[in-house]
Design an enzyme around this catalytic site. Structure first.
Site, PDB file in Angstrom:
ATOM      1  NE  ARG A 110      -6.175   1.607  -0.330  1.00 13.90           N
ATOM      2  CZ  ARG A 110      -6.246   2.711   0.391  1.00 13.90           C
ATOM      3  NH1 ARG A 110      -5.185   3.143   1.057  1.00 13.90           N
ATOM      4  NH2 ARG A 110      -7.359   3.388   0.464  1.00 13.90           N
ATOM      5  NE  ARG A 122      -9.938  12.855   3.054  1.00 14.66           N
ATOM      6  CZ  ARG A 122      -9.802  11.532   3.036  1.00 14.66           C
ATOM      7  NH1 ARG A 122     -10.864  10.753   3.162  1.00 14.66           N
ATOM      8  NH2 ARG A 122      -8.619  10.983   2.871  1.00 14.66           N
ATOM      9  CD  GLU A 153      -9.038  -1.002   3.865  1.00 15.17           C
ATOM     10  OE1 GLU A 153      -8.678  -0.583   4.979  1.00 15.17           O
ATOM     11  OE2 GLU A 153      -9.245  -0.259   2.898  1.00 15.17           O
ATOM     12  N   GLY A 209     -10.417   8.343   7.659  1.00 13.68           N
ATOM     13  CA  GLY A 209     -11.335   8.565   6.541  1.00 13.68           C
ATOM     14  C   GLY A 209     -12.591   7.755   6.835  1.00 13.68           C
ATOM     15  CG  ASP A 248      -7.416   9.299  18.614  1.00 10.31           C
ATOM     16  OD1 ASP A 248      -8.406   8.693  19.076  1.00 10.31           O
ATOM     17  OD2 ASP A 248      -6.309   8.763  18.439  1.00 10.31           O
ATOM     18  CB  VAL A 261     -14.301   5.538  14.607  1.00 10.31           C
ATOM     19  CG1 VAL A 261     -15.486   6.021  15.424  1.00 10.31           C
ATOM     20  CG2 VAL A 261     -13.197   6.602  14.571  1.00 10.31           C
ATOM     21  CG  ASN A 280      -1.878   1.088   1.317  1.00  8.56           C
ATOM     22  OD1 ASN A 280      -1.808   2.029   0.513  1.00  8.56           O
ATOM     23  ND2 ASN A 280      -2.780   1.038   2.269  1.00  8.56           N
ATOM     24  CG  HIS A 287     -12.808   3.651   2.688  1.00  6.67           C
ATOM     25  ND1 HIS A 287     -13.531   4.647   3.304  1.00  6.67           N
ATOM     26  CD2 HIS A 287     -11.513   3.904   2.986  1.00  6.67           C
ATOM     27  CE1 HIS A 287     -12.710   5.458   3.954  1.00  6.67           C
ATOM     28  NE2 HIS A 287     -11.474   5.036   3.758  1.00  6.67           N
TER      29      HIS A 287
END
Ligand code: AMP
Length: 403
Positions: free
Chosen positions: A96, A246, A389, A217, A287, A336, A12, A185
């Site tokens: 990726r 974002r 992933e 993200g 965070d 999260v 990645n 994603h």
């Protein structure tokens, strides 16, 4: 590929980092994992953990000039444990790749034409595709004979119907510049929606799932019978949910206003919306652990940031319930989603009329396994499904090269 080649290296490559994992596809075991950070700086750092030998994490600091030097350093670390890139047991390298446009709907063995097409997509993914390309080119130079596979973040979303993927703007302009909603994603949404079906004891084709990938993200997707029918990210990963840094959804006129009235440049606005917005813009922290700690201490800004985050999440759960018609499960994943029980509880609070509820005890169980957090009699299952992933990229890569 020889019959004994059962390993896949997953790469990645970011603009200044390379994350990697070496997996044995006979059982999905991690043989080594690591990260090179701050490539191109004086203080580059390589952290390598040789899981196969049970060895300790090895960390080295010092300048690593570019991606080629980074990959060579990774190869040397792997060789030190007998897992080098020259090993006959290595079947392929899986990369990726963030943006695959409309063309790449599946994992794809990389050749010169594929590289050209990924290059052609740079204008719609200026932050990500160049770094991914550098990683691929470097890996190909190191092992030109080895199959290399691109696994695209956008691929899972290419099944979105046209009415979900198109923005309501002038069609000619949109088509001329390939402006549409691609979603990101995708590897995570694919993996988590499949695992959620497994958790329910059903085939993916039988279930409708809302996947909430809540990391730094964040994105939501509506998955009907294993196929993505809508997702919250768009032309870029800026659209949709409130994220760590974002803004997610915003009136596009805010950008004109910032330029005309606040005198900001194009780049200023880009940095504001991508790096200085979301949770960090609202309260100074991105965070969720820190935000929860501050809320517990009575911090009002942290509280408001949390409430805005949850409000947006609820809107998407409601919207995707309407899009799917029938929802079998809502699955929480990523940093999260997997760890923050208060986020899960708040996101589903008050949605009992929609069949959604959280069992307070189940919600606080800590586990790395997929698990239900809804009461037994809930009409819609709520689940925590850890994403993976790298495993998904490795599996897709291996399936392609061993076919
Ligand atoms: P990811 O991008 O999936 O690695 O997620 C990173 C984010 O997950 C961090 O920025 C935190 O906000 C969040 N996170 C990680 N661990 C926890 C935790 N134990 N509790 C709450 N949030 C967490």
């Amino acid at each position: 590929m020889t019959a004994t080649a059962t390993r896949v290296l997953v790469l990645n490559s970011g603009s200044s980092s390379v994350k990697y994992q070496l997996l044995d596809m006979r059982d999905g075991a991690r043989l080594a994992v690591g990260l090179v950070e701050r490539i191109g700086e004086e203080t580059s750092r390589l952290a390598h953990t040789p899981l196969a030998t049970g060895g300790d994490k090895r960390e080295t600091e010092g300048p690593i000039a570019d991606h080629e030097a980074a990959l060579k350093a990774v190869a040397a670390e792997l060789s030190a444990d007998g897992l080098g890139l020259d090993s006959p047991e290595l079947a392929a390298i899986g990369h990726r790749v963030v943006h695959g446009g409309l063309k790449f709907t599946e994992p794809t063995v990389i050749d010169d034409a594929v590289l050209q097409e990924i290059e052609r997509l740079v204008p719609v993914a200026p932050l990500h595709n160049p770094a991914n390309l550098t990683g691929i080119r470097t890996a190909r130079a190191l092992r030109p004979d080895l199959p290399q596979v691109a696994v695209f973040d956008t691929a899972f979303h290419t099944t979105m119907p046209e009415y979900a993927a198109r923005y309501a703007i002038d069609v000619e302009t949109a088509d001329a510049h390939r402006i549409r909603r691609y979603g990101f994603h995708g590897t995570s949404h694919a993996y988590v929606s499949r695992k959620t079906a497994e958790l329910l004891g059903k085939d993916p084709s039988e279930v409708n799932v809302i996947v909430l990938h809540l990391g730094n993200g964040a994105s939501a997707s509506a998955v009907a019978g294993g196929r993505c029918v809508d997702t919250s990210m768009g032309l870029t990963p800026l659209e949709g949910l409130v994220m760590g840094t974002r803004s997610g959804d915003i009136d596009p006129a805010v950008t004109f206003h910032l330029k005309r009235v606040a005198g900001m440049s194009e780049d200023d606005v880009d940095v504001l919306l991508n790096k200085k917005s979301g949770l960090v813009g609202l309260c100074g922290d991105n965070d969720m652990r820190e935000i929860r700690r501050r809320i517990d201490e009575g911090d009002e800004r942290a509280r408001l940031a949390f409430d805005i985050y949850i409000h947006r999440l609820k809107k998407y759960i409601g919207a995707y319930t309407a899009v799917l018609g029938r929802v079998d499960a809502v699955a929480f994943t990523a940093g999260v989603g997997e760890n923050a029980a208060p986020v899960r509880a708040a996101a589903l609070a008050g949605l009992e009329e929609m069949g959604l509820a959280v069992d307070a005890d189940l919600n606080t169980v800590r586990s790395g396994e997929p698990r239900l957090i809804s009461p037994e009699d809930a009409r819609v299952a709520a689940a925590v499904v850890p994403t993976d992933e790298e495993l998904e990229i490795a599996q897709q890569t291996y399936a392609l090269v061993s076919a």
